[in-house]
Design an enzyme around this catalytic site. Structure first.
Site, PDB file in Angstrom:
ATOM      1  N   SER A  45      30.074  50.771  41.647  1.00  0.00           N
ATOM      2  CA  SER A  45      30.222  52.158  42.112  1.00  0.00           C
ATOM      3  C   SER A  45      29.956  53.137  40.978  1.00  0.00           C
ATOM      4  CB  SER A  45      31.630  52.378  42.670  1.00  0.00           C
ATOM      5  OG  SER A  45      32.621  51.918  41.759  1.00  0.00           O
ATOM      6  N   LYS A 112      32.795  39.815  39.910  1.00  0.00           N
ATOM      7  CA  LYS A 112      32.921  39.934  41.372  1.00  0.00           C
ATOM      8  C   LYS A 112      31.535  39.908  41.999  1.00  0.00           C
ATOM      9  CE  LYS A 112      34.195  43.853  43.460  1.00  0.00           C
ATOM     10  NZ  LYS A 112      33.041  44.106  44.388  1.00  0.00           N
ATOM     11  N   GLU A 114      29.455  39.980  45.912  1.00  0.00           N
ATOM     12  CA  GLU A 114      29.597  40.373  47.307  1.00  0.00           C
ATOM     13  C   GLU A 114      29.043  39.302  48.237  1.00  0.00           C
ATOM     14  OE1 GLU A 114      29.192  45.225  46.702  1.00  0.00           O
ATOM     15  OE2 GLU A 114      27.905  44.200  48.147  1.00  0.00           O
ATOM     16  N   GLU A 181      37.052  44.970  52.199  1.00  0.00           N
ATOM     17  CA  GLU A 181      36.687  46.387  52.238  1.00  0.00           C
ATOM     18  C   GLU A 181      36.383  46.875  53.649  1.00  0.00           C
ATOM     19  OE1 GLU A 181      33.758  49.733  50.185  1.00  0.00           O
ATOM     20  OE2 GLU A 181      33.791  47.689  49.396  1.00  0.00           O
TER      21      GLU A 181
END
Length: 257
Positions: A45, A112, A114, A181
């Site tokens: 982000s 991390k 996804e 999320e």
């Protein structure tokens, strides 16, 4: 004592909620760590903070640069770094190289990734076998923005079952935690009860084992916040006022005195 991946799992067993926020620089990381944040995510982000419209353009070199700064500011929190788009999807060797560079060059404790589809589960399993701690991420996956958009995921029975299956597969692959999320709260609760590793929610209700938000949203620095974010203070307004006051004093020759 520094927080470890195993400690997070113990906290789930003990019912202790995990506090997580994002950081991209030394100063914010130092503040978050000093305030008692358990897990600091150097999230992709950061791309938005650098002026990009999505997380896709951020590079591995940019993530390495900022993750080093964050790690220099942290003494206690567990630092997890996002692998950016197309630095792990092409092949397992590519993923091992990217993740290995992050751990070796930054001082972070985990990465991390996804997704929970079969090829990603295989990749994560190989990373774990290589000794690299991995956090999973299912539900809304921002790196798939052009496929899925930014809308809530898991609203139908079919997609909810898929996300649940992905979370279970990620646990079996060896992840120490999973980010959930922008999924319905009842689905997040079901996943949290089903897996033995901590779930960290972002827009996934209050039944996860912990919560994460983007720090610029929490501090009111972002121009726009997602619907699930909570703004605890308006630093954008505070900073604007401070700069305006400084500028006025300089122009009026009141500063320096």
């Amino acid at each position: 004592m520094p927080v470890t991946t195993q400690q997070l799992i113990q906290w789930k067993q003990q019912g202790r909620s995990i506090v997580a926020l994002t950081a991209w620089d030394y100063t914010i990381a130092q503040i978050l760590d000093g305030a008692g944040v358990d897990l600091i995510l150097v999230g992709d982000s950061m791309a938005v903070m650098l002026g990009y419209k999505t997380t896709l353009p951020i590079t591995l070199e940019e993530m390495l640069h900022h993750a080093k700064a964050v790690c220099r500011g942290v003494q206690r929190a567990l630092v997890v770094v996002d692998l950016p788009f197309l630095t792990y999807q092409e092949s397992i060797p590519q993923a091992i190289n990217s993740a290995g560079r992050i751990l070796k060059e930054t001082g972070a404790q985990a990465v991390k990734l996804e997704g929970g589809y079969p090829a990603m589960v295989d990749t994560i399993n190989r990373l774990v076998q290589a000794g690299i701690p991995v956090m999973g991420h299912v539900g809304l996956t921002p790196q798939s923005v052009h496929q899925l958009g930014l809308r809530q995921q898991g609203k139908t029975q079919e997609t909810a079952q898929r996300i649940l299956n992905e979370a279970i597969a990620l646990e079996q692959a060896g992840v120490f935690s999973i980010v959930l999320e922008h999924i319905p709260a009842d689905l997040a609760m079901q996943i949290t009860q089903k897996v033995n590793i901590p779930t960290i929610g972002i827009g996934a209700g209050s039944h996860c084992d912990g919560q994460v938000l983007v720090t610029s949203d929490v501090l009111g620095l972002s121009e726009r916040q997602p619907p699930f974010a909570k703004v605890y203070t308006n630093l954008r307004e505070t900073i604007t006022k401070a700069v305006q006051d400084y500028a006025a004093e300089v122009r009026d020759r009141q500063f320096p005195e």
